[in-house]
Design an enzyme around this catalytic site. Structure first.
Site, PDB file in Angstrom:
ATOM      1  N   HIS A  43      12.905  76.995  33.730  1.00  0.00           N
ATOM      2  CA  HIS A  43      12.429  76.098  33.830  1.00  0.00           C
ATOM      3  C   HIS A  43      11.319  76.244  33.169  1.00  0.00           C
ATOM      4  O   HIS A  43      10.525  75.297  33.085  1.00  0.00           O
ATOM      5  CB  HIS A  43      12.863  75.092  34.689  1.00  0.00           C
ATOM      6  N   HIS A 101       5.614  69.925  39.312  1.00  0.00           N
ATOM      7  CA  HIS A 101       4.931  70.572  39.074  1.00  0.00           C
ATOM      8  C   HIS A 101       3.686  69.868  39.359  1.00  0.00           C
ATOM      9  O   HIS A 101       3.244  69.585  38.521  1.00  0.00           O
ATOM     10  CB  HIS A 101       4.720  71.420  37.639  1.00  0.00           C
TER      11      HIS A 101
HETATM   12  C1  DHB Z   1       5.760  78.581  34.121  1.00  0.00           C
HETATM   13  C2  DHB Z   1       5.991  77.218  34.774  1.00  0.00           C
HETATM   14  C3  DHB Z   1       6.800  77.548  35.655  1.00  0.00           C
HETATM   15  O1  DHB Z   1       6.937  76.267  36.532  1.00  0.00           O
HETATM   16  C4  DHB Z   1       8.106  78.265  36.274  1.00  0.00           C
HETATM   17  O2  DHB Z   1       8.955  77.704  36.842  1.00  0.00           O
HETATM   18  C5  DHB Z   1       8.110  79.213  35.329  1.00  0.00           C
HETATM   19  C6  DHB Z   1       6.974  79.468  34.603  1.00  0.00           C
HETATM   20  C7  DHB Z   1       4.540  78.726  33.101  1.00  0.00           C
HETATM   21  O3  DHB Z   1       3.829  78.639  33.238  1.00  0.00           O
HETATM   22  O4  DHB Z   1       4.598  79.735  32.779  1.00  0.00           O
HETATM   23 FE    FE Z   2       8.685  75.933  38.038  1.00  0.00          FE
END
Ligand code: DHB
Ligand code: FE
Length: 279
Positions: free
Chosen positions: A12, A59
Site C-alpha cells: 500500500h 499510519h
Molecule cells: C511507505 C509507507 C508505507 O506505509 C508503506 O507500507 C510502504 C512505503 C513510504 O512512505 O514509502
Molecule cells: Fe504501510
C-alpha cells in the site's frame, strides 16, 4: 448466504497513489509496476465483489499514540479520505456497510476477538492505495468497504497466528450472514521494506518470493513466523505482512492463485500483489 470468494494481498505504498492521482503510470519509473497491475484490474472488472473487507494499518491518520486499537472495525456509512499532510487524495469517499460491519463486530467479539468499534474513521493510504491499485480511478468505488485497521505501528502488534485466526473467524461470520453477497478480503502492506534506522531501504527479494510462493499452499506455516523473524527478514515495516494472513485465513483451505506481481522498487519498498480465488 454471503461468501468469501476472493482474496487480494497487496502493498500500500503511498507513492503508488500519488503516481495514479497525477497520471504518472506510464512514466519509466512507474511503468513496470503498473504493467503488473493491469491483470489485477481486468480480473477485478470480472470478479466484481459486492463487499470488500479490507485489513490495513492506519499510519497515525485516524489514531495516534493516544489510542492504539489492536484490531478496529469501521461500522460507519461512509469513511472520509484522510488528510495525510498534503490534503486528502482526490478520490471518491469510501462507502461502508454498517449492517454487515455490526454483524461482523458482534460475531467476532462473541468469537473472542475483542474488536474496537469505530464510527468515525478517516482512511489513509493503507486502505485507499490498494483500492486504487485494483479499481483504478472510478467516479465512485463500485463496492462497499468494511475497514479493518490493525496496529502494526506501535509494539506489540498482533502475532501472525492471531491475524490468521482472525481471518478464520471473519470467514465464519461472513458465512452466517443471510444475504447473497460475494465478499473479497484484502490484506495490505509489505512486502519487505524498512523506512527508518540503519537498515533503511532494506529489501529482501528471496524472502518475499518465498512468502508469495507459500501464502497459497502453506498459510499455517506462515502463521508461525515470529515478529523477530519478520523484522530480520522483511524489515521493520515488513511486519505489515501479518495482515496478509487475515486475508488468507478468511479464504478456503484450497485456493487458486489467479494473479501475481512483484516489483522493486516502489518508493523504498518491495511491492507485491497476489490474488486468490477460493471456494
Ligand atoms: C511507505 C509507507 C508505507 O506505509 C508503506 O507500507 C510502504 C512505503 C513510504 O512512505 O514509502
Ligand atoms: Fe504501510
Amino acid at each position: 448466504m454471503a461468501e468469501v470468494k476472493f482474496g487480494v494481498a497487496t502493498s500500500h505504498v503511498p507513492a503508488i497513489g500519488v503516481a495514479i492521482d497525477n497520471g504518472k503510470e506510464d512514466e519509466p519509473y512507474w511503468a513496470p509496476l503498473f504493467e503488473g497491475y493491469e491483470g489485477a484490474r481486468k480480473w477485478m472488472a470480472d470478479a466484481r465483489p459486492d463487499v470488500v473487507i479490507l485489513a490495513y494499518n492506519d499510519h497515525a491518520s485516524a489514531f495516534d499514540l493516544s489510542l492504539i486499537p489492536t484490531f478496529a472495525i469501521g461500522v460507519a456509512d461512509e469513511f472520509p479520505i484522510a488528510d495525510e499532510g498534503y490534503g486528502p487524495r482526490d478520490i471518491p469517499p469510501v462507502f461502508g456497510y454498517p449492517e454487515l460491519a455490526w454483524h461482523l463486530a458482534e460475531s467476532l467479539i462473541l468469537d473472542e476477538f475483542d474488536m474496537t468499534i469505530v464510527t468515525d474513521l478517516p482512511v489513509d493510504h493503507g486502505l485507499t492505495v490498494p483500492m486504487s491499485i485494483v479499481y483504478g480511478k472510478p467516479e465512485t468505488w463500485p463496492v462497499r468497504v468494511i475497514p479493518l485497521a490493525v496496529n502494526v505501528i506501535q509494539y506489540p502488534p498482533p502475532t501472525a497466528r492471531r491475524c490468521y485466526d482472525l481471518g478464520r473467524a471473519i470467514r465464519r461470520a461472513v458465512h452466517q450472514w443471510d444475504e447473497d453477497l460475494t465478499v473479497a478480503v484484502f490484506g495490505t502492506g509489505g512486502m519487505s521494506h524498512q523506512l527508518q534506522g540503519e537498515r533503511a531501504g532494506w529489501v529482501n527479494t528471496p524472502f518475499d518470493t518465498s512468502y508469495l510462493n507459500r501464502l497459497g499452499s502453506e498459510p499455517e506455516a506462515l502463521a508461525e513466523v515470529t515478529h523477530t523473524e519478520l523484522l530480520k527478514e522483511a524489515g521493520s515495516e515488513g511486519i505489515e505482512l501479518v495482515m496478509w494472513l487475515i486475508m488468507r485465513g478468511a479464504m478456503s483451505r484450497e485456493v487458486r492463485e489467479v494473479h501475481r506481481h512483484y516489483h522493486v522498487p516502489a518508493s523504498n519498498t518491495a511491492a507485491g500483489l497476489i490474488i486468490f480465488e477460493g471456494t
